[in-house]
Design an enzyme around this catalytic site. Structure first.
Site, mmCIF file in Angstrom:
data_model
loop_
_atom_site.group_PDB
_atom_site.id
_atom_site.type_symbol
_atom_site.label_atom_id
_atom_site.label_comp_id
_atom_site.label_asym_id
_atom_site.label_seq_id
_atom_site.Cartn_x
_atom_site.Cartn_y
_atom_site.Cartn_z
ATOM 1 N N ASP A 44 25.592 90.006 13.371
ATOM 2 C CA ASP A 44 26.595 89.124 12.756
ATOM 3 C C ASP A 44 25.967 88.309 11.617
ATOM 4 O O ASP A 44 26.653 87.560 10.918
ATOM 5 C CB ASP A 44 27.290 88.236 13.793
ATOM 6 C CG ASP A 44 26.330 87.318 14.540
ATOM 7 O OD1 ASP A 44 25.109 87.392 14.303
ATOM 8 O OD2 ASP A 44 26.812 86.526 15.367
ATOM 9 N N GLU A 181 14.381 85.459 19.915
ATOM 10 C CA GLU A 181 14.317 84.929 18.549
ATOM 11 C C GLU A 181 13.766 83.508 18.522
ATOM 12 O O GLU A 181 14.098 82.670 19.370
ATOM 13 C CB GLU A 181 15.740 84.937 17.946
ATOM 14 C CG GLU A 181 15.784 84.329 16.551
ATOM 15 C CD GLU A 181 17.054 84.621 15.772
ATOM 16 O OE1 GLU A 181 17.959 85.305 16.300
ATOM 17 O OE2 GLU A 181 17.124 84.162 14.616
HETATM 18 O O1 KIV Z 1 22.658 88.973 13.610
HETATM 19 C C1 KIV Z 1 21.486 89.377 13.546
HETATM 20 O O2 KIV Z 1 21.038 89.958 12.550
HETATM 21 C C2 KIV Z 1 20.626 89.134 14.693
HETATM 22 C C3 KIV Z 1 19.155 89.236 14.471
HETATM 23 C C4 KIV Z 1 18.697 87.991 13.843
HETATM 24 C C5 KIV Z 1 18.440 89.568 15.711
HETATM 25 O O3 KIV Z 1 21.098 88.810 15.736
#
Ligand code: KIV
Length: 263
Positions: A44, A181
């Site tokens: 997202d 993360e």
């Molecule tokens: O939305 C995204 O790109 C993510 C990554 C940061 C893992 O969730």
């Protein structure tokens, strides 16, 4: 052509080889990065780098479905993860309805959900009903507004204990892998060693089971800000701007098109 990974091969890769995950939002980039990625995440984060918003919270399920289909068209041989956007998994029933929508309207291989022990019931409910789930613990971008910013996790004993509990709950609920993360590297390492499913890090140090980066960050295309954990493998924005300047100059000076590009 690479063989497409399955849930089973992804799980078996733990301890054998670090997994490479990259985000993509469209067919063009998905096709380019397919040979280099074990898994493609339709994150997202597209709401920021693709749609120009300041956070991920206004991404919709319709958007995610549209972009997941585009990515799957460009990378037909890739394991593709569709991120469940903010507000689409507030309870397990809602999560299942929305995940079924994703599965019925895209070829995505799994969905990703942000949250730890608080989302264990939801993850369990999805996996019990045939939806594979990638967890996401640590810094949760969908909590950006409620937490008042992006906060690195795992700095205190309490936070470390909570992260460990989250990882174990996500695993026990049936997730086949998880993203971690924005945490201190040593706690991410401890977590990777404490669960039997792959733990894919982003801003969580090197001692995990794989890494994920947002493609527009790693290719230097996203200029708004660069988190500390991002390594730019290309100065994409400069290359693009130089090419555009050259094109504009050649149009104005009538240097383009030449015979070669004329019927
Ligand atoms: O939305 C995204 O790109 C993510 C990554 C940061 C893992 O969730």
């Amino acid at each position: 052509m690479n063989k497409k990974l399955t849930i089973s091969t992804i799980k078996k890769s733990k301890g054998v080889k670090p997994l490479v995950m990259i985000t993509a939002y469209d067919a063009l980039f998905a096709r380019l990065l397919e040979p280099y990625a074990d898994m493609i995440l339709v994150g997202d984060s597209l709401n920021m780098s693709f749609a120009g918003r300041s956070d991920t919270l206004s991404a919709t399920l319709e958007q995610m479905i549209y972009h997941t289909n585009a990515v799957c068209m460009g990378a037909k041989n890739s394991f593709v993860i569709c991120d469940m956007p903010f507000g689409t998994y507030t309870c397990k029933e809602r999560a299942l309805d929305n995940a079924i929508n994703v599965f019925q309207n895209t070829p995505a291989d799994c969905v990703k959900i942000e949250g730890g022990a608080d989302k264990a019931q939801t993850i369990q409910y999805l996996t019990d009903n045939g939806i594979a789930v990638c967890g996401h613990i640590g810094l949760l971008p969908q909590s950006f507004r409620s937490e008042g910013g992006y906060k690195v996790k795992g700095k205190t004993t309490d936070e470390r204990a909570r992260l460990l509990r989250d990882a174990k709950a996500v695993e026990a609920a049936g997730a086949f892998c998880m993203v971690i993360e924005g945490t201190k590297a040593d706690v991410a390492q401890e977590i990777a060693q404490s669960v039997s499913i792959p733990v894919i890090g982003i801003g969580a140090g090197a001692e995990v089971d794989g890494q994920v980066l947002v493609f527009s960050d790693m290719l230097g295309l996203f200029e708004e800000f660069t988190p500390k954990f991002v390594k730019k493998y290309l100065d994409g924005a400069t290359l693009v701007k130089n090419a555009l300047q050259e094109y504009a100059d050649e149009v104005v000076s009538r240097k383009f098109p030449t015979e070669e590009h004329t019927y």
